[in-house]
Scaffold this motif. Structure first.
Motif, PDB file in Angstrom:
ATOM      1  N   LYS A  51       0.843  -1.202   0.000  1.00 34.17           N
ATOM      2  CA  LYS A  51       0.000   0.000   0.000  1.00 34.17           C
ATOM      3  C   LYS A  51       0.878   1.251   0.000  1.00 34.17           C
ATOM      4  CE  LYS A  51      -4.066   2.074   0.547  1.00 34.17           C
ATOM      5  NZ  LYS A  51      -3.750   3.423   0.117  1.00 34.17           N
ATOM      6  N   GLN A  52       1.964   1.211   0.747  1.00 32.23           N
ATOM      7  CA  GLN A  52       2.877   2.348   0.811  1.00 32.23           C
ATOM      8  C   GLN A  52       3.498   2.649  -0.556  1.00 32.23           C
ATOM      9  OE1 GLN A  52       6.241   1.725   3.428  1.00 32.23           O
ATOM     10  NE2 GLN A  52       6.583   3.915   3.675  1.00 32.23           N
ATOM     11  N   GLU A  53       3.933   1.628  -1.279  1.00 35.40           N
ATOM     12  CA  GLU A  53       4.511   1.823  -2.612  1.00 35.40           C
ATOM     13  C   GLU A  53       3.454   2.313  -3.603  1.00 35.40           C
ATOM     14  OE1 GLU A  53       7.654   1.831  -3.915  1.00 35.40           O
ATOM     15  OE2 GLU A  53       8.248   1.711  -1.813  1.00 35.40           O
ATOM     16  N   TRP A  54       2.241   1.786  -3.519  1.00 33.96           N
ATOM     17  CA  TRP A  54       1.165   2.237  -4.400  1.00 33.96           C
ATOM     18  C   TRP A  54       0.871   3.721  -4.158  1.00 33.96           C
ATOM     19  CZ3 TRP A  54      -0.866   1.254  -8.798  1.00 33.96           C
ATOM     20  CH2 TRP A  54      -2.087   1.814  -9.161  1.00 33.96           C
ATOM     21  N   ASP A  55       0.857   4.119  -2.900  1.00 34.28           N
ATOM     22  CA  ASP A  55       0.621   5.534  -2.591  1.00 34.28           C
ATOM     23  C   ASP A  55       1.707   6.416  -3.193  1.00 34.28           C
ATOM     24  OD1 ASP A  55      -1.736   4.945  -1.293  1.00 34.28           O
ATOM     25  OD2 ASP A  55      -0.891   5.106   0.735  1.00 34.28           O
ATOM     26  N   LYS A  56       2.949   5.939  -3.235  1.00 36.77           N
ATOM     27  CA  LYS A  56       4.028   6.695  -3.889  1.00 36.77           C
ATOM     28  C   LYS A  56       3.739   6.854  -5.378  1.00 36.77           C
ATOM     29  CE  LYS A  56       7.763   5.284  -0.769  1.00 36.77           C
ATOM     30  NZ  LYS A  56       9.013   4.501  -0.664  1.00 36.77           N
ATOM     31  N   LYS A  57       3.245   5.775  -6.006  1.00 42.51           N
ATOM     32  CA  LYS A  57       2.885   5.856  -7.435  1.00 42.51           C
ATOM     33  C   LYS A  57       1.788   6.896  -7.650  1.00 42.51           C
ATOM     34  CE  LYS A  57       5.612   2.628  -8.910  1.00 42.51           C
ATOM     35  NZ  LYS A  57       6.890   3.072  -9.422  1.00 42.51           N
ATOM     36  N   LEU A  58       0.789   6.880  -6.771  1.00 42.71           N
ATOM     37  CA  LEU A  58      -0.299   7.846  -6.895  1.00 42.71           C
ATOM     38  C   LEU A  58       0.201   9.274  -6.669  1.00 42.71           C
ATOM     39  CD1 LEU A  58      -3.284   6.009  -5.163  1.00 42.71           C
ATOM     40  CD2 LEU A  58      -2.710   6.120  -7.607  1.00 42.71           C
ATOM     41  N   ASP A  59       1.143   9.447  -5.747  1.00 37.15           N
ATOM     42  CA  ASP A  59       1.734  10.774  -5.537  1.00 37.15           C
ATOM     43  C   ASP A  59       2.422  11.267  -6.805  1.00 37.15           C
ATOM     44  OD1 ASP A  59       0.859  10.902  -2.893  1.00 37.15           O
ATOM     45  OD2 ASP A  59       2.794  10.264  -2.046  1.00 37.15           O
ATOM     46  N   GLU A  60       3.135  10.375  -7.497  1.00 36.98           N
ATOM     47  CA  GLU A  60       3.779  10.735  -8.762  1.00 36.98           C
ATOM     48  C   GLU A  60       2.735  11.146  -9.800  1.00 36.98           C
ATOM     49  OE1 GLU A  60       6.777   8.029 -10.424  1.00 36.98           O
ATOM     50  OE2 GLU A  60       6.864   7.101  -8.440  1.00 36.98           O
ATOM     51  N   LEU A  61       1.670  10.349  -9.904  1.00 35.68           N
ATOM     52  CA  LEU A  61       0.617  10.648 -10.872  1.00 35.68           C
ATOM     53  C   LEU A  61      -0.081  11.961 -10.553  1.00 35.68           C
ATOM     54  CD1 LEU A  61      -1.024   7.134 -11.316  1.00 35.68           C
ATOM     55  CD2 LEU A  61       0.591   8.273 -12.848  1.00 35.68           C
ATOM     56  N   ASN A  62      -0.246  12.240  -9.288  1.00 37.11           N
ATOM     57  CA  ASN A  62      -0.938  13.453  -8.861  1.00 37.11           C
ATOM     58  C   ASN A  62      -0.171  14.719  -9.238  1.00 37.11           C
ATOM     59  OD1 ASN A  62      -3.232  14.620  -7.594  1.00 37.11           O
ATOM     60  ND2 ASN A  62      -1.953  15.070  -5.805  1.00 37.11           N
ATOM     61  N   LYS A  63       1.123  14.602  -9.500  1.00 38.71           N
ATOM     62  CA  LYS A  63       1.944  15.749  -9.894  1.00 38.71           C
ATOM     63  C   LYS A  63       1.797  16.077 -11.374  1.00 38.71           C
ATOM     64  CE  LYS A  63       5.292  14.913  -6.271  1.00 38.71           C
ATOM     65  NZ  LYS A  63       6.607  14.366  -5.942  1.00 38.71           N
ATOM     66  N   LEU A  64       1.218  15.151 -12.149  1.00 40.95           N
ATOM     67  CA  LEU A  64       1.035  15.394 -13.581  1.00 40.95           C
ATOM     68  C   LEU A  64      -0.060  16.422 -13.809  1.00 40.95           C
ATOM     69  CD1 LEU A  64       1.143  11.716 -14.910  1.00 40.95           C
ATOM     70  CD2 LEU A  64       2.991  13.416 -14.972  1.00 40.95           C
ATOM     71  N   ASN A  65       0.106  17.210 -14.863  1.00 43.24           N
ATOM     72  CA  ASN A  65      -0.915  18.182 -15.241  1.00 43.24           C
ATOM     73  C   ASN A  65      -2.103  17.414 -15.819  1.00 43.24           C
ATOM     74  OD1 ASN A  65      -2.561  20.069 -16.450  1.00 43.24           O
ATOM     75  ND2 ASN A  65      -0.883  21.244 -17.347  1.00 43.24           N
ATOM     76  N   GLN A  66      -3.195  17.397 -15.082  1.00 49.52           N
ATOM     77  CA  GLN A  66      -4.356  16.619 -15.492  1.00 49.52           C
ATOM     78  C   GLN A  66      -5.243  17.347 -16.508  1.00 49.52           C
ATOM     79  OE1 GLN A  66      -6.266  14.473 -12.283  1.00 49.52           O
ATOM     80  NE2 GLN A  66      -4.320  14.348 -11.188  1.00 49.52           N
ATOM     81  N   TYR A  67      -4.739  18.463 -17.036  1.00 54.28           N
ATOM     82  CA  TYR A  67      -5.430  19.136 -18.136  1.00 54.28           C
ATOM     83  C   TYR A  67      -4.828  18.758 -19.483  1.00 54.28           C
ATOM     84  CZ  TYR A  67      -7.682  21.862 -14.530  1.00 54.28           C
ATOM     85  OH  TYR A  67      -8.425  22.240 -13.440  1.00 54.28           O
ATOM     86  N   GLU A  68      -3.752  17.955 -19.448  1.00 54.06           N
ATOM     87  CA  GLU A  68      -3.136  17.483 -20.688  1.00 54.06           C
ATOM     88  C   GLU A  68      -3.659  16.090 -20.992  1.00 54.06           C
ATOM     89  OE1 GLU A  68       1.127  17.807 -20.844  1.00 54.06           O
ATOM     90  OE2 GLU A  68       1.081  19.779 -19.876  1.00 54.06           O
ATOM     91  N   LYS A  69      -4.131  15.922 -22.218  1.00 61.88           N
ATOM     92  CA  LYS A  69      -4.775  14.672 -22.619  1.00 61.88           C
ATOM     93  C   LYS A  69      -3.894  13.442 -22.406  1.00 61.88           C
ATOM     94  CE  LYS A  69      -7.189  12.377 -26.192  1.00 61.88           C
ATOM     95  NZ  LYS A  69      -7.862  12.052 -27.225  1.00 61.88           N
ATOM     96  N   LYS A  70      -2.623  13.515 -22.783  1.00 62.97           N
ATOM     97  CA  LYS A  70      -1.755  12.342 -22.638  1.00 62.97           C
ATOM     98  C   LYS A  70      -1.593  11.967 -21.171  1.00 62.97           C
ATOM     99  CE  LYS A  70       2.496  14.983 -22.754  1.00 62.97           C
ATOM    100  NZ  LYS A  70       3.690  15.319 -23.451  1.00 62.97           N
TER     101      LYS A  70
END
Length: 154
Positions: A51-70
């Protein structure tokens, strides 16, 4: 968590449950309390994270600009099917049938530990992948790893 190492052969029961091998369970002391997360891999296999490693992955994803389609597409496809797993009193996890179907996983399974994640393969597919090792593994190692001492790495 220290890095995970090892390769473990397991069997699924008729309810889609898998016993976590004792040698691997020792390396995952937080799994019984916090659980695990399983998700699709980039190829036809599954990936298990603490769960701890998955949360790190989600933290990385959360830093992406979610207004960009890719970025939106990557987040969508990377997280689709992600499922939290609980370890029961017998040391088993119940695996989602949809993910097993995606990866073509039958009864015989191989767990291949890779640093902070565990790849879960159908045994026959894993053996086929391993048998297709690059002809010149040394050349691949040189290309991927290079001289890390010069680059400030290894």
């Amino acid at each position: 968590m220290s890095y995970l190492t090892g390769e473990f052969e397991c069997k699924l029961d008729n309810k889609g449950r898998m016993m976590i091998p004792a040698g691997l369970k020792k390396k995952l002391p937080e799994a019984e309390k916090e659980g695990l997360v399983i998700n699709r891999g980039f190829e036809k296999y599954l990936v298990i994270y603490t769960k701890q490693e998955w949360d790190k992955k989600l933290d990385e994803l959360n830093k992406l600009n979610q207004y960009e389609k890719k970025n939106i597409e990557f987040i969508r496809y990377f997280t689709r099917g992600a499922t939290e797993l609980s370890v029961d009193a017998a040391g088993r996890v119940n695996l989602p049938q949809g993910l097993l179907d995606y990866a073509g996983i039958g009864t015989d399974v191989v767990l291949n530990c890779q640093m902070t994640k565990i790849e879960m393969w159908d045994k026959a597919a894993y053996n086929t992948m391993i048998e297709n090792e690059p002809e010149n593994f040394a050349a691949l190692a040189e290309e991927v790893m290079g001289d890390k001492r010069r680059e400030g790495g290894l």
